[in-house]
Design an enzyme around this catalytic site. Structure first.
Site, PDB file in Angstrom:
ATOM      1  N   CYS A   2      13.107  56.154 -33.403  1.00  0.00           N
ATOM      2  CA  CYS A   2      11.753  55.891 -32.889  1.00  0.00           C
ATOM      3  C   CYS A   2      10.909  55.213 -33.963  1.00  0.00           C
ATOM      4  O   CYS A   2      10.942  55.591 -35.128  1.00  0.00           O
ATOM      5  CB  CYS A   2      11.103  57.193 -32.450  1.00  0.00           C
ATOM      6  SG  CYS A   2      11.865  57.940 -31.008  1.00  0.00           S
ATOM      7  N   ALA A  34      14.110  55.521 -27.839  1.00  0.00           N
ATOM      8  CA  ALA A  34      13.754  56.241 -26.617  1.00  0.00           C
ATOM      9  C   ALA A  34      12.456  55.715 -26.020  1.00  0.00           C
ATOM     10  O   ALA A  34      11.439  55.640 -26.693  1.00  0.00           O
ATOM     11  CB  ALA A  34      13.628  57.733 -26.925  1.00  0.00           C
ATOM     12  N   GLN A  76      17.371  53.598 -24.462  1.00  0.00           N
ATOM     13  CA  GLN A  76      17.367  55.011 -24.107  1.00  0.00           C
ATOM     14  C   GLN A  76      16.193  55.300 -23.180  1.00  0.00           C
ATOM     15  O   GLN A  76      15.085  54.812 -23.398  1.00  0.00           O
ATOM     16  CB  GLN A  76      17.218  55.891 -25.347  1.00  0.00           C
ATOM     17  CG  GLN A  76      18.440  55.971 -26.219  1.00  0.00           C
ATOM     18  CD  GLN A  76      18.228  56.913 -27.405  1.00  0.00           C
ATOM     19  OE1 GLN A  76      17.102  57.210 -27.785  1.00  0.00           O
ATOM     20  NE2 GLN A  76      19.309  57.375 -27.991  1.00  0.00           N
ATOM     21  N   TYR A 160      14.441  67.614 -26.414  1.00  0.00           N
ATOM     22  CA  TYR A 160      13.539  67.006 -25.454  1.00  0.00           C
ATOM     23  C   TYR A 160      13.784  67.653 -24.089  1.00  0.00           C
ATOM     24  O   TYR A 160      14.554  68.602 -23.964  1.00  0.00           O
ATOM     25  CB  TYR A 160      13.693  65.492 -25.460  1.00  0.00           C
ATOM     26  CG  TYR A 160      13.382  64.896 -26.826  1.00  0.00           C
ATOM     27  CD1 TYR A 160      12.231  65.272 -27.506  1.00  0.00           C
ATOM     28  CD2 TYR A 160      14.245  64.008 -27.455  1.00  0.00           C
ATOM     29  CE1 TYR A 160      11.932  64.773 -28.769  1.00  0.00           C
ATOM     30  CE2 TYR A 160      13.960  63.500 -28.724  1.00  0.00           C
ATOM     31  CZ  TYR A 160      12.809  63.889 -29.372  1.00  0.00           C
ATOM     32  OH  TYR A 160      12.523  63.412 -30.624  1.00  0.00           O
ATOM     33  N   ARG A 302      20.199  55.239 -39.284  1.00  0.00           N
ATOM     34  CA  ARG A 302      19.503  55.134 -40.570  1.00  0.00           C
ATOM     35  C   ARG A 302      20.142  54.102 -41.498  1.00  0.00           C
ATOM     36  O   ARG A 302      19.442  53.389 -42.225  1.00  0.00           O
ATOM     37  CB  ARG A 302      19.445  56.501 -41.243  1.00  0.00           C
ATOM     38  CG  ARG A 302      18.479  57.454 -40.559  1.00  0.00           C
ATOM     39  CD  ARG A 302      18.567  58.867 -41.136  1.00  0.00           C
ATOM     40  NE  ARG A 302      17.565  59.742 -40.539  1.00  0.00           N
ATOM     41  CZ  ARG A 302      17.723  60.380 -39.384  1.00  0.00           C
ATOM     42  NH1 ARG A 302      18.850  60.236 -38.707  1.00  0.00           N
ATOM     43  NH2 ARG A 302      16.764  61.151 -38.911  1.00  0.00           N
TER      44      ARG A 302
END
Length: 349
Positions: A2, A34, A76, A160, A302
């Site tokens: 994100c 997302a 996503q 989530y 990452r």
């Protein structure tokens, strides 16, 4: 990953350059961060969104560039549930009161994530809420299709909304959406079935799950395998094995061992294409996972943020003389493949 860089959910130049760099850098598939399927489904006010038709044009622009670089564009679809209405982490993640622009969050049960940072008590979802959110996922999937995405990934991980329905730690319901494993899986399976039916067969549908809560009597690999079997039967094409995010204050393992255990079980027990993710940072490790049949796909996050041209390094390290198509704009001006391999050898004696 994100980016917390949107206003009202809209994709902008940051998203274009960020995601575009991965496509230009040689990634085969680029899955965007997302995107909230409804406004209350965002983690923060600055999260990407796909809950209204006006979001499509900005996303379409990014998709066009990704395809021009030979990458398959994916996105996503997510709902943050009780982890929504928070500040971005680089501001200091904590709940935002409704009086300051926050919103009422929603979850399977009225249990907050913790008592310190994300302490807002979520609304317990009604059956009508569940139906509405199911419809929101379908509408978001159709917008993603209109924007040109070829892969759609349902984000059912990391604490989530759907992840909290799956976990017995967070789902204390007594109706058809709580209690037994069958009931806890119900909402995620209903969303999956609805989205799959709404999409053409040639659109790849994936699901991201957390295979462990890292908590006693929580969600685990065994339950994840059962969920994966049901997802496959509904037409899901791949499942990505992640972990955690449901319980606060957990001491996560730095090793990707638990995630790899999950992806390996998906491959061997479920017979589905499985994605491995988490702390996979070098080409040799990624290749070893594939060769050992512990996963079918490697998802890297990452390491790409640190080095958007990661596939170049992987190709130079693993290609063994096989051709790799670098962008012509780069290939001619740096002396070609031999120059790169010579430099890489000096850096990695």
């Amino acid at each position: 990953m994100c980016q917390y860089s949107s206003e009202d959910g809209f994709a902008n130049d940051w998203h274009l350059v960020n995601v575009g760099s991965f496509a230009r850098g040689g990634a085969a598939l680029v899955v965007m961060e997302a995107a909230g399927v409804e406004a209350r489904g965002r983690i923060t006010p600055n999260c990407l969104g796909i809950w209204k038709d006006q979001h499509v044009d900005g996303l379409s622009r990014i998709v066009t560039f990704m395809k021009s670089q030979g990458a398959v564009p994916g996105i996503q679809l997510a709902h943050a549930g009780r982890k929504g209405s928070t500040h971005p982490p680089f501001v200091g993640r904590s709940s935002i009161p409704e009086s300051e622009g926050g919103w009422q969050t929603i979850a399977p049960s009225a249990i907050p994530f913790d008592d310190k940072y994300i302490a807002k008590v979520p609304k317990e979802a009604t059956v009508e809420d569940i139906k509405q959110i199911n419809s929101a996922f379908v509408s978001a999937a159709l917008r993603a299709l209109k924007a040109g995405f070829q892969v759609i990934e349902l984000h059912f991980a990391h604490g989530y909304l759907i992840s909290t329905f799956l976990s017995p730690v967070t789902n204390k319901r007594s109706d058809e959406y709580g209690g037994s494993l069958e009931n806890r899986m119900r909402f995620g399976l209903e969303i999956t079935e609805s989205v799959r039916k709404a999409l053409p067969e040639d659109i790849v549908l994936g699901v991201k799950v957390s295979v462990s809560d890292y908590a006693d009597n929580g969600w685990d690999v065994k339950q994840s395998v059962e969920f994966a079997k049901r997802l496959k039967a509904l037409g899901v094409d791949y499942i990505t094995s992640s972990s955690g995010g449901v319980v606060s204050g957990v001491d996560y393992k730095i090793s990707p061992e638990i995630q790899l255990n999950g992806s390996e079980q998906f491959v061997k027990e479920v017979g589905i294409t499985a994605g491995a993710v988490g702390n996979i940072t070098n080409p040799q490790m990624a290749e070893s996972i594939l060769q050992q049949n512990k996963a079918s796909l490697i998802f890297i996050a990452r390491a790409f943020l640190n080095e958007p041209h990661w596939p170049y390094r992987a190709a130079d390290a693993l290609a063994d003389g096989q051709a790799f198509q670098y962008p012509k704009q780069y290939n001619w001006c740096i002396g070609g493949e031999k120059w790169r391999k010579d430099v890489f050898a000096k850096q990695n004696p």
